[in-house]
Design a protein around this motif. Structure first.
Motif, mmCIF file in Angstrom:
data_model
loop_
_atom_site.group_PDB
_atom_site.id
_atom_site.type_symbol
_atom_site.label_atom_id
_atom_site.label_comp_id
_atom_site.label_asym_id
_atom_site.label_seq_id
_atom_site.Cartn_x
_atom_site.Cartn_y
_atom_site.Cartn_z
ATOM 1 N N GLN A 159 -3.019 -3.073 2.943
ATOM 2 C CA GLN A 159 -4.315 -3.730 2.864
ATOM 3 C C GLN A 159 -5.467 -2.898 3.369
ATOM 4 O OE1 GLN A 159 -3.762 -7.606 4.530
ATOM 5 N NE2 GLN A 159 -3.797 -8.442 2.481
ATOM 6 N N GLY A 160 -5.565 -2.747 4.646
ATOM 7 C CA GLY A 160 -6.771 -2.089 5.140
ATOM 8 C C GLY A 160 -6.729 -0.598 4.966
ATOM 9 N N GLY A 161 -5.930 -0.100 4.060
ATOM 10 C CA GLY A 161 -5.546 1.302 4.019
ATOM 11 C C GLY A 161 -6.616 2.361 4.105
ATOM 12 N N ALA A 162 -7.746 2.087 4.740
ATOM 13 C CA ALA A 162 -8.735 3.141 4.921
ATOM 14 C C ALA A 162 -8.085 4.338 5.592
ATOM 15 C CB ALA A 162 -9.894 2.636 5.772
ATOM 16 N N PRO A 167 2.838 9.720 5.117
ATOM 17 C CA PRO A 167 4.175 9.834 4.556
ATOM 18 C C PRO A 167 5.187 9.102 5.423
ATOM 19 C CG PRO A 167 3.211 12.007 4.994
ATOM 20 C CD PRO A 167 2.260 10.996 5.510
ATOM 21 N N ALA A 168 4.886 9.031 6.709
ATOM 22 C CA ALA A 168 5.832 8.394 7.622
ATOM 23 C C ALA A 168 6.038 6.940 7.252
ATOM 24 C CB ALA A 168 5.324 8.493 9.046
ATOM 25 N N ALA A 169 4.973 6.329 6.733
ATOM 26 C CA ALA A 169 5.072 4.915 6.428
ATOM 27 C C ALA A 169 6.082 4.664 5.322
ATOM 28 C CB ALA A 169 3.712 4.382 6.016
ATOM 29 N N ALA A 170 6.327 5.670 4.523
ATOM 30 C CA ALA A 170 7.231 5.483 3.398
ATOM 31 C C ALA A 170 8.670 5.768 3.781
ATOM 32 C CB ALA A 170 6.822 6.395 2.255
ATOM 33 N N PRO B 312 -6.811 -1.732 15.459
ATOM 34 C CA PRO B 312 -7.210 -0.765 14.442
ATOM 35 C C PRO B 312 -7.077 -1.338 13.032
ATOM 36 C CG PRO B 312 -4.974 -0.332 15.108
ATOM 37 C CD PRO B 312 -5.396 -1.592 15.810
ATOM 38 N N GLU B 313 -7.637 -0.619 12.094
ATOM 39 C CA GLU B 313 -7.397 -0.942 10.688
ATOM 40 C C GLU B 313 -6.052 -0.353 10.306
ATOM 41 O OE1 GLU B 313 -9.109 -2.532 8.285
ATOM 42 O OE2 GLU B 313 -10.364 -3.290 9.902
ATOM 43 N N GLY B 314 -5.555 -0.744 9.166
ATOM 44 C CA GLY B 314 -4.337 -0.095 8.708
ATOM 45 C C GLY B 314 -3.362 -1.063 8.098
ATOM 46 N N ASP B 315 -2.185 -0.549 7.845
ATOM 47 C CA ASP B 315 -1.130 -1.355 7.247
ATOM 48 C C ASP B 315 -0.677 -2.419 8.218
ATOM 49 O OD1 ASP B 315 -1.084 -0.016 4.902
ATOM 50 O OD2 ASP B 315 0.445 1.414 5.529
ATOM 51 N N ILE B 316 -0.167 -3.502 7.649
ATOM 52 C CA ILE B 316 0.398 -4.516 8.528
ATOM 53 C C ILE B 316 1.878 -4.708 8.257
ATOM 54 C CG2 ILE B 316 -1.747 -5.760 8.847
ATOM 55 C CD1 ILE B 316 -0.500 -7.805 6.820
#
Ligand code: SF4
Ligand code: SF4
Lengths: 288, 398
Positions: A159-162, A167-170, B312-316
């Motif tokens: 969502q907030g992917g600003a 790569p770690a997230a994958a 922070p902003e970001g993935d949840i």
């Protein structure tokens, strides 16, 4: 011990409430304010322009339901691919309103409406709702609520992917891309593979409004920037609900601008390229 | 339970250990007289002061409790077995129904166990959202604990209704993030289910602005009230050794002078980034348990403010496979719930369901020492002690 100072102080505190306004809500005359994504009774969405249910009878919701109250019957469509929905019953006597069905649906076909007044005299008949009673128009507002209820499944819609997709997230087990390829199978009748892959795009593609923005807009004062959003990543921007700076989470692979495309995570970009190729009639290379 | 079966309620002859407690109780008549006048009293299972369907069998000498046996199991729904035949995500809805006053913390423990099992990493923003909703749940649970405790002591209405007033604000906030006020199923493995709308953060700031004055308000009717103090100070003493022997955790343990808090003892999530303290009191009576809860609410508000400023902003949500099949293995995760240490022990056999789904519910463990603590007190005090334990039967019986 005699009643002392403490009791007197407590009484003062109590008395001070005499002057205050009561906060009680006089239900049912007054109704509570509920956000559009309140999890009430599950409802089946239909397209506003065609009046057709979006449901493709895939059965994912029935599988996801932890209490097995969704009953689906279907037969193969004689006039082509896909299935025809014969029966879709939800037994509200058993439904726990957990929204797992909404989260499971790949076609944005089911949502939950803030209706909870379902008192009935007869459990076995009056509380079983069929696909006609469950119909609800898929207006942009309702769709927005559905988007919020669906939430983030499997991290596909970051969502907030600003913050740049790391790569770690994958890393964690299982690749989302093959999963998307799998869902492309049963869709064939109605949508392109790419539409199914980006689960947030409407099956008929008529949904262009940014649904991520709308749940916030549905709340009265969404334009008050929350402290959380005053971050460096998004310095001058409007509240991120308007999602101008963030990569679009809900995009049509064929019309997405190159600017937005650059912001997408790699997996989503790949899907867009594949969809474009497919639209041009070029078969994307298949996985070995 | 076995204790109960060994001594039928009709039996008027107390056994040896009952005799011990009799002689230990002050102000008693001679032994033979005691035996003649001993009465057995069933409190519950449906009694307003038992906080759910819970039965307490007490043997009374006059008005003094000489033995008490808690009987549990009236709300048993076999959640642990149900968890084994459901997928990992479906298991989340069962955790909601354990501690229904603070479902998010139970969700959280379950999610953490799965994350350890499957080696998932939780994104930063999700950790903040977990802390925000988790601490809100802790506050709302303590609010109910304090309100109903006031009720048990005999202050009908005022503290409970004031506490519910603030709890209402919290439930409204949870409705914004999760869509419902109860049973949110909000914390999922790999993160949280939904992102919070901006309205949530605004309401949270509003809440934090007024909350500390609201706590002062509760304290003005409870802490300084002489009647309340008379009813609670020195009642239900739980020495630290006994508390440890019974594995008691949570505010009850900390009121007995043991500064044990899982958030500090085994830091999880992002708690070590915040500036907060573990409130401890040393008398181990009902009044101290109440004070620890009050102090914990203040600390929670402190954590909330820091988390709200720093989110922070970001993935949840982490990238997840469509169907989660953790590798074979086992994992135990524990977190500090409002009532104590919530532990989840999961065994995976590599399929979509957990092979074993085991819960360590804090209320259940805490409740086991009730029989010990109530002995020697008056019947009316037994109700106060039970109230100070802050149990939720949904969690005790699962
Ligand atoms: S809300 Fe939950 S219980 Fe109700 S139909 Fe959907 S999945 Fe089943
Ligand atoms: S998951 Fe969605 S499309 Fe599939 S049967 Fe359920 S409502 Fe219909």
């Amino acid at each position: 011990m005699a009643l002392g100072l403490g009791v007197a102080r407590g009484m003062l505190s109590t008395l001070s409430h005499l002057a205050k306004k009561p906060i009680t809500i006089q239900y049912p005359e007054e109704q509570m304010e509920m956000p559009i994504w309140t999890r009430g009774r599950p409802r089946l969405l239909f397209e506003v322009d065609t009046g057709e249910l979006r449901c493709t009878a895939c059965g994912a919701c029935a599988l996801a339901c932890p209490v097995d109250v969704i009953k689906i019957e279907q037969h193969p469509n004689p006039a082509g691919k896909g299935k025809v929905l014969d029966r879709f019953d939800i037994d509200m006597a058993g439904c726990i309103e957990c929204a797992l069905c909404v989260e499971a649906c790949p076609f944005r076909a089911i949502t939950m409406a803030p209706d909870f007044e379902m008192a009935a005299y007869e459990r076995s008949t009056e509380l079983v709702f069929d696909m006609y009673q469950l119909r609800l128009a898929g207006t942009p507002e309702v769709d927005a609520g559905m988007e919020h209820i669906q939430g983030v499944k499997r991290g596909l819609k970051s969502q907030g992917g600003a913050a740049a997709p790391t790569p770690a997230a994958a890393k964690p087990a299982g690749a989302p891309a093959p999963a998307a390829a799998r869902t492309a199978g049963p869709v064939a009748g109605q949508a392109t593979g790419a539409t199914a892959a980006a689960t947030s795009t409407s099956a008929t593609g008529n949904q262009v409004a940014d649904p991520k923005a709308a749940p916030a807009a549905a709340v009265a004062s969404a334009n008050v920037p929350a402290p959380a959003h005053v971050s460096d990543a998004n310095p001058a921007g409007p509240p991120p609900a308007a999602a101008a700076a963030a990569p679009p989470t809900d995009f049509d692979p064929l019309t997405i601008s190159d600017e937005d495309l650059a912001k997408l995570p790699a997996a989503d970009r790949g899907r867009v390229y594949k969809a474009r190729l497919k639209a041009k009639g070029v078969q994307p290379p298949t996985r070995p | 339970m076995t204790d109960l079966l060994a001594r039928p309620a009709s039996q008027s002859n107390p056994d040896a250990d009952l005799g011990d407690s009799l002689t230990a109780s002050p102000g008693m008549a001679t032994a033979s007289e005691e035996r003649d006048t001993l009465i057995t009293l069933n409190m519950g299972p449906q009694h307003p002061s038992t906080h759910g369907v819970f039965r307490l069998i007490m043997q009374l000498q006059g008005e003094t409790v000489v033995a008490s046996t808690p009987v549990m199991g009236y709300l048993h729904r076999s959640s642990e077995k149900l968890g084994e035949v459901r997928t990992y995500v479906q298991g989340t809805v069962l955790t909601d129904r354990m501690d229904y006053l603070s479902p998010i913390t139970t969700n959280w423990a379950y999610a953490m166990a799965i994350e350890r099992l499957a080696g998932l990493e939780v994104p930063e923003r999700a950790e903040f959202l977990r802390v925000l909703t988790g601490e809100l749940s802790r506050i709302s649970s303590h609010l109910v604990a304090i309100g109903t405790f006031g009720q048990d002591v005999g202050m009908y209405g005022t503290p409970l209704l004031w506490a519910l007033r603030e709890r209402e604000m919290i439930l409204d906030m949870l409705a914004l993030v999760a869509g419902v006020r109860m049973n949110p199923s909000y914390v999922r493995y790999g993160g949280v289910a939904r992102d919070a709308p901006p309205e949530f953060f605004r309401k949270l700031q509003e809440f934090l602005d007024i909350f500390s004055s609201k706590i002062d308000e509760y304290e003005s009717v409870l802490t300084t009230n002489e009647i309340f103090r008379n009813r609670t100070v020195g009642i239900g003493l739980l020495p630290p050794e006994i508390a440890k022997a019974y594995s008691v955790t949570g505010p009850i343990l900390r009121a007995s002078g043991v500064p044990y808090d899982v958030r500090l003892a085994e830091p999880y999530s992002i708690y070590n980034r915040f500036d907060w303290e573990v409130p401890v009191r040393y008398n181990g009576d009902c009044f101290d348990r109440y004070l620890v809860r009050i102090a914990e609410m203040r600390q929670s508000a402190r954590i909330l403010q820091q988390a709200l400023d720093g989110i922070p902003e970001g993935d949840i949500r982490a990238k997840l496979p469509k169907v989660l099949k953790p590798p074979k293995g086992e994992a135990y995760a524990r977190i500090e719930g409002p009532k104590g240490e919530i532990g989840f022990y999961l065994v995976s056999d590599g399929t979509v369901n957990p092979y074993r789904y085991n819960v360590r519910p804090p209320s259940f463990v805490n409740l086991t020492c009730l029989g010990q603590v109530a002995i020697g007190h008056k019947l009316a005090d037994a109700v106060v002690i039970l109230g100070s334990f802050d149990i939720v039967m949904g969690e005790v019986d699962r």
